[in-house]
Write an enzyme that holds these catalytic residues in place. Structure first.
Site, PDB file in Angstrom:
ATOM      1  N   ASN A   6      42.084  46.480  53.788  1.00 58.08           N
ATOM      2  CA  ASN A   6      43.403  47.045  54.129  1.00 58.08           C
ATOM      3  C   ASN A   6      43.912  46.690  55.520  1.00 58.08           C
ATOM      4  OD1 ASN A   6      41.500  48.623  55.372  1.00 58.08           O
ATOM      5  ND2 ASN A   6      42.440  50.568  54.818  1.00 58.08           N
TER       6      ASN A   6
ATOM      7  N   GLU B 177      32.703  53.034  59.675  1.00 61.02           N
ATOM      8  CA  GLU B 177      33.984  53.725  59.491  1.00 61.02           C
ATOM      9  C   GLU B 177      34.209  53.815  57.996  1.00 61.02           C
ATOM     10  OE1 GLU B 177      37.349  51.582  61.080  1.00 61.02           O
ATOM     11  OE2 GLU B 177      38.756  52.863  59.976  1.00 61.02           O
TER      12      GLU B 177
ATOM     13  N   CYS C 138      42.117  54.752  55.330  1.00 64.93           N
ATOM     14  CA  CYS C 138      41.089  55.801  55.404  1.00 64.93           C
ATOM     15  C   CYS C 138      41.661  57.029  56.110  1.00 64.93           C
ATOM     16  CB  CYS C 138      39.835  55.303  56.084  1.00 64.93           C
ATOM     17  SG  CYS C 138      40.084  54.730  57.740  1.00 64.93           S
TER      18      CYS C 138
END
Ligand code: G3P
Length: 471
Positions: free
Chosen positions: A151, A247, A281
């Site tokens: 992304n 992450e 996220c």
């Protein structure tokens, strides 16, 4: 057919994998599918070259990175067009990501000058004499494995590569499958700066074939990964005693207090939930609202979502575009169909191939699938809370703990909630998001491990070494 260098020579590769465009669901490009043998060769070379790279000064290493930052901006139109086709990011967001990344690189180089060791005397301890002086400095870890997500294929690659390099490490860079083309292109730009070969090495291919091998390799000294929580857990389980920064996923809540400014709040929530079609996220992935405000919030959210533009034409910069692939679109669609069986659809539940229209579902039960999982798509549940402590409990029930937003005007209420939310970042009257990039970025619970943000990223890729002088 993309090719790139291994050990400073462009190879003929035996195997390739197809990169499918989310917009057409047709093949966009082919990238090399590297073998275990290629990975060994790359790690050996990265290890060898890292020692030479670490001999350079910060300024010398920084010169290559700053040249790279300038090249990224110079080529941003070309690069942004690739991102439009490879990951269906809007042209505007793609260009913004490239400029943000260039700034990140330059700030990282500057920040490295400020990472200074210290000296300590044995006198500075109980009963200590003056016989010893400790000189402490930061040294590179060695070979860094950087694994980036689809992304943010430029920004979340470079937020690993830049700090690693300026700190004196070498890099083995594994982009997400969709993100491999842009990954190859940004590494080619870095090579154009004249950086020594083997300091940055890209590896493309099938995660199922080489993923575990990359993470468990004996020559890797640090792993920085951004992506799904399951993959992160797997990396942690196969890697061998190396430091990790992960992450991972999130289920960021927007908690609306009764005194919130709803005009601002609703606009902010819609932006935070639906930008890049919810494939972030840090996207807002649930709205917690009290009974008092719920009806009005539902009505205002419907009106705000109606303003969103939906299209496959990412050059026109729509708010909502196609999800990254058919599998993801099917997953999100399935969650929506399941959710509306025992909750109430307010808007959306419409699909055209990978395009999922922005969807809001209310009266979602706090233990339902939509309230718990991370869809990574444009679907937003509304969950009702009884009181502030109930809102805190609902937030903390999640296995994720990335960020949360709290909208309200009473600082005591905001602080009361902030001190009890099990998340890495609490945003007062602002949507959840990573950045600005000098801010710490940390995930609690299943949302991650270790800290990012430039200063934390730099220190995570170095270790402390101490020289003790005995008088
Ligand atoms: O999903 C990646 C995460 O880092 C999102 O970043 O800048 O959109 O909040 P951002």
């Amino acid at each position: 057919m993309y090719k790139y260098k291994i050990k400073n020579e462009t190879r003929e590769f035996e195997k390739y994998i197809s990169i499918i465009s989310p917009i057409t669901n047709d093949e966009y490009a082919k990238v090399p599918s590297l073998s275990i043998k290629d990975v060994d060769e790359i790690y050996d070379y990265a290890k060898e070259q890292q020692k030479l790279w670490a001999e350079l000064t910060i300024s010398q290493r920084g010169a290559f990175l700053i040249a790279w930052a300038d090249l990224l901006v110079e080529k941003k139109v070309y690069l942004a067009n690739i991102m439009v086709n490879e990951i269906a990011k809007s042209y505007k967001d793609a260009e913004t990501e490239i400029v943000r990344t260039s700034e990140y690189i330059k700030y990282t180089v500057e920040q490295m000058y400020r990472i200074i060791g210290q000296n300590t005397s044995s006198e500075n301890y109980y009963g200590g004499n003056k016989g010893k002086i400790a000189i402490t400095k930061y040294v590179p870890l060695g070979v860094v494995l950087a694994i980036s997500p689809f992304n943010y294929p430029v920004n979340l690659a470079v937020t690993k590569i830049a700090p690693a390099l300026i700190a004196g490490n070498s890099i083995v860079f594994k982009p997400a499958t969709q993100g491999s083309v842009i990954g190859i292109e940004i590494i080619k730009l870095l090579e154009q700066t004249g950086i020594m070969p083997g300091v940055v090495n890209i590896v493309t291919g099938s995660g199922s074939e080489i993923g575990d091998y990359l993470s468990s390799h004996e020559l890797v000294d640090f792993i920085s990964f951004t992506g799904g929580s399951k993959t992160g857990e797997n990396i942690a389980s196969v890697s061998k005693m190396v430091p990790l920064v992960l992450e991972l996923g999130g289920k960021d809540a927007a908690i609306i207090l009764d005194d919130a400014d709803l005009d601002f709040t609703i606009k902010d929530i819609v932006s935070g939930a639906f930008s890049y079609s919810g494939q972030r996220c840090t996207a807002i992935k649930r709205v917690l609202v009290s009974t008092k405000n719920k009806k009005l919030v539902e009505e205002m959210l419907i009106e705000e979502v109606k303003k969103l533009t939906v299209s496959n034409d990412m050059m026109a910069n729509p708010n909502i575009g196609p999800l990254i692939d058919v599998k993801s679109a099917n997953y999100v669609d399935g969650i929506i169909q399941e959710a509306i069986k025992d909750a109430d659809l307010l808007i959306g539940n419409k699909r055209e191939n990978n395009l999922i229209y922005p969807t809001i579902i209310t009266n979602v039960k706090r233990d339902s699938e939509l309230a718990i999982v991370e869809p990574f798509g444009p679907v937003l549940p509304i969950i009702e809370y009884d009181n502030i402590n109930d809102a805190i409990s609902i937030n903390n029930e999640s296995k994720y703990g990335l960020q949360a937003s709290v909208y309200g005007n009473n600082i005591n209420d905001l602080m009361y909630i902030a001190e009890r939310l099990e998340v890495g970042t609490i945003n007062f009257n602002g949507k959840t998001s990573r950045g600005p990039d000098n801010f710490p970025f940390i995930g609690f619970k299943n949302s991650g491990m270790g800290a990012q943000g430039i200063e934390h990223a730099l220190k995570s890729m170095m270790k402390v070494q101490t020289i003790v002088i005995n008088k």
